[in-house]
Design an enzyme around this catalytic site. Structure first.
Site, PDB file in Angstrom:
ATOM      1  N   CYS A   1       0.794  -1.577   0.339  1.00  0.00           N
ATOM      2  CA  CYS A   1       0.439   0.655   0.232  1.00  0.00           C
ATOM      3  C   CYS A   1       0.785   0.863   0.197  1.00  0.00           C
ATOM      4  O   CYS A   1       2.038   1.123   0.064  1.00  0.00           O
ATOM      5  CB  CYS A   1      -0.894  -0.058   1.093  1.00  0.00           C
ATOM      6  SG  CYS A   1      -1.744  -0.899   1.569  1.00  0.00           S
TER       7      CYS A   1
ATOM      8  N   ARG B   1       1.017   1.696  -6.356  1.00  0.00           N
ATOM      9  CA  ARG B   1       1.263   0.439  -5.062  1.00  0.00           C
ATOM     10  C   ARG B   1       0.385  -0.325  -4.805  1.00  0.00           C
ATOM     11  O   ARG B   1       0.574  -1.218  -3.626  1.00  0.00           O
ATOM     12  CB  ARG B   1       1.691   0.699  -3.239  1.00  0.00           C
ATOM     13  CG  ARG B   1       3.073   2.041  -3.508  1.00  0.00           C
ATOM     14  CD  ARG B   1       3.018   2.809  -2.824  1.00  0.00           C
ATOM     15  NE  ARG B   1       5.286   3.165  -2.356  1.00  0.00           N
ATOM     16  CZ  ARG B   1       6.254   2.273  -1.843  1.00  0.00           C
ATOM     17  NH1 ARG B   1       5.216   1.448  -0.858  1.00  0.00           N
ATOM     18  NH2 ARG B   1       7.339   2.498  -1.891  1.00  0.00           N
TER      19      ARG B   1
ATOM     20  N   TRP C   1      -3.683  -2.519  -1.269  1.00  0.00           N
ATOM     21  CA  TRP C   1      -3.629  -3.523  -2.288  1.00  0.00           C
ATOM     22  C   TRP C   1      -3.687  -4.774  -1.069  1.00  0.00           C
ATOM     23  O   TRP C   1      -3.178  -4.947  -0.387  1.00  0.00           O
ATOM     24  CB  TRP C   1      -2.549  -3.278  -2.898  1.00  0.00           C
ATOM     25  CG  TRP C   1      -2.321  -4.730  -3.710  1.00  0.00           C
ATOM     26  CD1 TRP C   1      -2.347  -4.492  -4.915  1.00  0.00           C
ATOM     27  CD2 TRP C   1      -1.565  -6.016  -3.883  1.00  0.00           C
ATOM     28  NE1 TRP C   1      -2.386  -5.908  -5.725  1.00  0.00           N
ATOM     29  CE2 TRP C   1      -1.898  -6.767  -4.777  1.00  0.00           C
ATOM     30  CE3 TRP C   1      -1.234  -6.789  -2.457  1.00  0.00           C
ATOM     31  CZ2 TRP C   1      -0.920  -8.337  -5.049  1.00  0.00           C
ATOM     32  CZ3 TRP C   1      -0.555  -7.655  -2.897  1.00  0.00           C
ATOM     33  CH2 TRP C   1      -0.578  -8.755  -3.981  1.00  0.00           C
TER      34      TRP C   1
ATOM     35  N   ASN D   1       1.140   0.050   6.011  1.00  0.00           N
ATOM     36  CA  ASN D   1       1.504  -0.371   4.983  1.00  0.00           C
ATOM     37  C   ASN D   1       2.523  -2.006   5.782  1.00  0.00           C
ATOM     38  O   ASN D   1       3.669  -1.562   6.124  1.00  0.00           O
ATOM     39  CB  ASN D   1       2.736   0.275   4.287  1.00  0.00           C
ATOM     40  CG  ASN D   1       2.555  -0.150   3.052  1.00  0.00           C
ATOM     41  OD1 ASN D   1       2.484  -1.471   2.629  1.00  0.00           O
ATOM     42  ND2 ASN D   1       3.637  -0.184   2.554  1.00  0.00           N
ATOM     43  N   GLY D   2       2.151  -3.613   4.999  1.00  0.00           N
ATOM     44  CA  GLY D   2       3.238  -4.717   5.414  1.00  0.00           C
ATOM     45  C   GLY D   2       2.610  -5.398   5.941  1.00  0.00           C
ATOM     46  O   GLY D   2       1.189  -5.259   5.511  1.00  0.00           O
TER      47      GLY D   2
ATOM     48  N   GLU E   1      10.147 -13.979 -20.059  1.00  0.00           N
ATOM     49  CA  GLU E   1       9.049 -12.996 -19.916  1.00  0.00           C
ATOM     50  C   GLU E   1       7.740 -12.395 -21.083  1.00  0.00           C
ATOM     51  O   GLU E   1       7.202 -12.114 -20.628  1.00  0.00           O
ATOM     52  CB  GLU E   1      10.433 -12.093 -20.196  1.00  0.00           C
ATOM     53  CG  GLU E   1       9.817 -10.321 -20.724  1.00  0.00           C
ATOM     54  CD  GLU E   1       9.857  -9.880 -19.617  1.00  0.00           C
ATOM     55  OE1 GLU E   1       9.787 -10.500 -18.016  1.00  0.00           O
ATOM     56  OE2 GLU E   1       8.550  -8.671 -19.662  1.00  0.00           O
TER      57      GLU E   1
ATOM     58  N   LYS F   1       4.285 -11.511 -19.713  1.00  0.00           N
ATOM     59  CA  LYS F   1       3.532 -10.264 -20.064  1.00  0.00           C
ATOM     60  C   LYS F   1       2.178 -10.320 -20.482  1.00  0.00           C
ATOM     61  O   LYS F   1       1.019  -9.767 -20.172  1.00  0.00           O
ATOM     62  CB  LYS F   1       4.261  -9.509 -21.482  1.00  0.00           C
ATOM     63  CG  LYS F   1       5.292  -8.721 -21.331  1.00  0.00           C
ATOM     64  CD  LYS F   1       5.485  -7.514 -20.326  1.00  0.00           C
ATOM     65  CE  LYS F   1       5.070  -7.202 -19.074  1.00  0.00           C
ATOM     66  NZ  LYS F   1       6.744  -7.489 -18.442  1.00  0.00           N
TER      67      LYS F   1
ATOM     68  N   GLU G   1      -0.104 -11.740 -16.788  1.00  0.00           N
ATOM     69  CA  GLU G   1      -0.738  -9.923 -16.602  1.00  0.00           C
ATOM     70  C   GLU G   1      -1.853  -9.148 -17.384  1.00  0.00           C
ATOM     71  O   GLU G   1      -2.127  -8.869 -16.429  1.00  0.00           O
ATOM     72  CB  GLU G   1       0.944  -9.152 -16.325  1.00  0.00           C
ATOM     73  CG  GLU G   1       1.510  -9.626 -15.574  1.00  0.00           C
ATOM     74  CD  GLU G   1       2.604  -8.500 -16.023  1.00  0.00           C
ATOM     75  OE1 GLU G   1       3.468  -8.060 -16.557  1.00  0.00           O
ATOM     76  OE2 GLU G   1       3.141  -7.987 -14.630  1.00  0.00           O
TER      77      GLU G   1
ATOM     78  N   HIS H   1      10.103 -33.404 -21.864  1.00  0.00           N
ATOM     79  CA  HIS H   1      10.456 -33.980 -20.012  1.00  0.00           C
ATOM     80  C   HIS H   1       8.731 -33.173 -19.984  1.00  0.00           C
ATOM     81  O   HIS H   1       8.310 -33.682 -18.903  1.00  0.00           O
ATOM     82  CB  HIS H   1      11.100 -32.944 -19.398  1.00  0.00           C
ATOM     83  CG  HIS H   1      12.477 -33.877 -20.522  1.00  0.00           C
ATOM     84  ND1 HIS H   1      13.169 -34.432 -20.513  1.00  0.00           N
ATOM     85  CD2 HIS H   1      13.146 -32.671 -21.073  1.00  0.00           C
ATOM     86  CE1 HIS H   1      14.103 -34.719 -20.788  1.00  0.00           C
ATOM     87  NE2 HIS H   1      13.881 -33.659 -21.182  1.00  0.00           N
TER      88      HIS H   1
ATOM     89  N   LYS I   1       2.088  -1.880  -9.044  1.00  0.00           N
ATOM     90  CA  LYS I   1       3.417  -1.257 -10.306  1.00  0.00           C
ATOM     91  C   LYS I   1       4.276  -1.518  -8.858  1.00  0.00           C
ATOM     92  O   LYS I   1       5.565  -2.607  -9.445  1.00  0.00           O
ATOM     93  CB  LYS I   1       3.187  -0.167 -10.450  1.00  0.00           C
ATOM     94  CG  LYS I   1       4.579   0.293 -11.561  1.00  0.00           C
ATOM     95  CD  LYS I   1       4.481  -0.624 -12.956  1.00  0.00           C
ATOM     96  CE  LYS I   1       6.079  -0.008 -13.536  1.00  0.00           C
ATOM     97  NZ  LYS I   1       5.963  -1.619 -14.217  1.00  0.00           N
TER      98      LYS I   1
HETATM   99  C1  F6R Z   1       6.046  -7.612 -14.892  1.00  0.00           C
HETATM  100  C2  F6R Z   1       6.616  -6.627 -13.380  1.00  0.00           C
HETATM  101  C3  F6R Z   1       6.979  -7.137 -12.416  1.00  0.00           C
HETATM  102  C4  F6R Z   1       7.956  -6.229 -11.741  1.00  0.00           C
HETATM  103  C5  F6R Z   1       8.048  -7.125 -10.014  1.00  0.00           C
HETATM  104  C6  F6R Z   1       9.615  -6.544 -10.093  1.00  0.00           C
HETATM  105  O1  F6R Z   1       5.367  -6.472 -15.182  1.00  0.00           O
HETATM  106  O2  F6R Z   1       6.531  -5.399 -13.824  1.00  0.00           O
HETATM  107  O3  F6R Z   1       6.836  -8.400 -12.034  1.00  0.00           O
HETATM  108  O4  F6R Z   1       8.989  -7.238 -12.463  1.00  0.00           O
HETATM  109  O5  F6R Z   1       7.610  -7.047  -9.656  1.00  0.00           O
HETATM  110  O6  F6R Z   1       9.558  -5.784  -9.595  1.00  0.00           O
HETATM  111  P1  F6R Z   1      10.962  -4.289  -9.461  1.00  0.00           P
HETATM  112  O7  F6R Z   1      11.737  -4.315 -10.873  1.00  0.00           O
HETATM  113  O8  F6R Z   1      10.294  -2.388  -9.602  1.00  0.00           O
HETATM  114  O9  F6R Z   1      11.353  -4.058  -8.941  1.00  0.00           O
END
Ligand code: F6R
Length: 608
Positions: A2, A27, A75, A99-100, A481, A485, A488, A504, A603
């Protein structure tokens, strides 16, 4: 996970609380709330489900105002994203934001229920409000109250509280979750991160773990959990936050994908001189340190972890350095062997990811030769904790799904590979990589020309439930990756696999409904990947191949081949990830999902 913002001022604070909170929405955006101490010295709380804009209209409709207040964007961890679980949480005369995670909240609930406190939410955070209320009645001041509360809590926390007994003060504490004080004449602030302060002040003081701060409109005083006063000077942020808009694009993700060419060009412009890579781009004396390094432990999460995996392939291919790439949430709890001459490298876009921060703190107590971070956000928690910092300068990444941060990390890691290559017997290798790096912007521009073709392919994914991405060597992390994407932002289940691993187990999934995407740059692994894709085709899987190899022969069905621009071996991950980002983006368009803010995500992941 949060965001917390708080303010005490000689003037009303509700507008600055909303502004600060808007900057913390990365957040989490499940709910938002605010508590103010009003003119009558009573707490007024306003909360809503959803984004800060909903709270903004609630606050303006209610015409509530006050000179001391706290705010929160949530969140959900404990309890659904519904109104009763939104912060602030109240108890008698008290309102708090947290937060936490409070690990002993169940035990504390039993204790507080015996003291006749009533719980109205499913959160772990509510215990803090009741504890604060309980101890405030036994204490003469806010510091000893917060001290008593903090000593009862197990887990990680950043807390900000207001109390009707001390109506002109805000009291905050943290342990394991970042919190900063912002200072200005006539107003003081508390915030989970430095950006949220940028609208109000450029002067800040970070709190360390196990610290409390008491704030009024003129002063702030930091204490440790034993009550000892701590004096710490304020720092000034250099960063001017620009308003970031989507411009001509429909989504931030689309804009950020297209920014990659310029970000890479800028990295080349700023880090490469006439004679090659500039000295010590990773910090003072970093070249010397890197050349003495025997082992590297890369630690990161999500997309940043995928960048770390690629670095391991690059570095081990051309040096004797032993690299590990590890997910931070694993690293932080396991026993780690640190041979002498080991460098710790944290990779993070935000610099605020809780698992990466904890891992870095753990690493600081081990015998690493240095702690280096590769990060996009200056003055973030991770950069403040590191000995050496490389800033990726990708600019604010707003879309939750990371794109430009990833390629900017890769270019930094390729620069690191270049420095490390000086230990290799192959003296020409640094120049080879340099040449490939310089060619990148033009190749990326060509890759964008595939947009139309990818848009067409994306239509075929609209009704798919699953997708497999396959790659070998440096393309394997790109397969991971690509799958991340797609998951997500389209909510399609996707997996990335090392192509050779398919037989496998995962081959059992293949049938005529399963799209399988092969990432096949023209390198020494082409034949192996082609054989793996032939195994898929033999089971009627829907194969798509992204390649710059001119394909011929019986193993190849050319109907679904996407011809990529040719590129050097070292830069291929930066080139091949781009159509994968575009594919996810256009599938998400087809599925009409919330591209920039996908469900359940935030994010920055600021809880473990
Ligand atoms: C995927 C994504 C997350 C971040 C991960 C690490 O698109 O954005 O998987 O890569 O939460 O975040 P950072 O790089 O900010 O430590």
């Amino acid at each position: 996970m949060c965001g917390i913002f708080g303010a005490v001022s000689s003037t009303h604070v509700q507008d600055s609380l909303i502004k600060g909170l808007s900057k913390l929405e990365y957040r989490g955006y499940d709910s938002a709330g605010i508590s103010l101490i009003t003119k009558t010295k009573k707490i007024k709380r306003l909360r809503c489900v959803g984004k800060v804009k909903n709270l903004k209209s609630l606050v303006s409709k209610s015409k509530s105002s006050g000179v001391c207040g706290i705010a929160h964007t949530r969140w959900a961890t404990h309890g659904k994203p519904i109104l009763k679980n939104s912060h602030p949480h109240n108890s008698d005369e008290v309102s708090i934001v947290h937060n936490g995670i409070i690990e002993n909240s169940d035990d504390l609930k039993i204790f507080l229920k015996k003291k006749k406190f009533k719980f109205t939410s499913d959160t772990d955070s509510e215990v803090i409000a009741h504890l604060f209320s309980y101890y405030s009645k036994k204490s003469s001041d806010s510091i000893s109250t917060m001290k008593a509360v903090a000593q009862k809590l197990q887990g990680s926390f950043a807390i900000a509280a207001i109390c009707e007994r001390w109506p002109d003060k805000l009291i905050a504490a943290c342990n394991g979750s970042p919190l900063l004080v912002g200072a200005k004449k006539g107003s003081n602030f508390i915030s989970s991160d430095i950006h949220a302060l940028s609208e109000s002040t450029n002067k800040y003081v970070p709190l360390a773990d196990n610290e409390i701060v008491e704030i009024d409109s003129d002063n702030y005083q930091i204490y440790n959990f034993t009550g000892k006063k701590i004096s710490r000077k304020t720092s000034s942020t250099k960063k001017q936050t620009k308003i970031v808009s989507k411009g001509e694009y429909n989504h931030f993700m689309q804009k950020e994908i297209y920014e990659q060419q310029e970000i890479i060009s800028n990295a080349i412009k700023h880090q490469i001189g006439k004679k090659g890579l500039l000295p010590n781009i990773f910090g003072p004396n970093s070249d010397k340190l890197l050349l003495k390094t025997k082992h590297i432990h890369f630690v990161a999460c999500g997309t940043s972890y995928n960048a770390a995996l690629i670095a391991k392939y690059w570095i081990e291919e051309i040096t004797d350095i032993v690299c590990t790439a590890e997910i931070a949430s694993e690293y932080r709890y396991r026993t780690v062997n640190v041979p002498s001459g080991t460098l710790f490298v944290a990779i993070s876009q935000s610099g605020e990811t809780a698992d990466t921060i904890y891992s870095l703190k753990k690493a600081k107590n081990r015998n690493y030769c240095s702690i280096l971070s590769i990060c996009n956000v200056p003055e973030s928690s991770i950069t403040r904790l590191s000995d050496l910092v490389y800033l990726t300068h990708a600019g604010p990444e707003i879309s939750v799904a990371s794109t430009k941060a990833f390629t900017s990390q890769l270019i930094a890691l390729l620069f690191m590979t270049m420095v490390l290559s000086r230990t290799s017997k192959n003296k020409a290798i640094e120049q080879t990589i340099l040449k490939q790096v310089k060619s990148l912007p033009a190749i990326i521009k060509k890759t964008f020309l595939l947009e139309k073709e990818i848009k067409k392919i994306a239509k075929n994914f609209k009704n798919k439930k699953h997708t497999l991405f396959l790659g070998r060597g440096v393309s394997y992390p790109i397969a991971l990756e690509a799958a991340l994407k797609l998951k997500e932002i389209t909510y399609i289940h996707a997996e990335g696999y090392a192509a050779g691993e398919l037989k496998h187990g995962p081959l059992a999934l293949v049938d005529k409904n399963l799209p399988v995407i092969g990432l096949m740059p023209d390198n020494n692994l082409v034949n192996q990947v082609l054989s793996n894709l032939a195994e898929v085709r033999a089971r009627q899987g829907l194969v798509y191949i992204f390649t710059n190899k001119k394909l011929s022969g019986s193993k190849v069905d050319k109907t679904n081949v996407i011809n990529m621009p040719s590129c050097g071996h070292f830069v291929s991950p930066l080139v091949y990830v781009i159509p994968m980002q575009l594919l996810s983006y256009f599938v998400a368009i087809e599925k009409k999902t919330n591209i920039d803010q996908p469900r359940n995500l935030a994010k920055s992941v600021t809880v473990e």
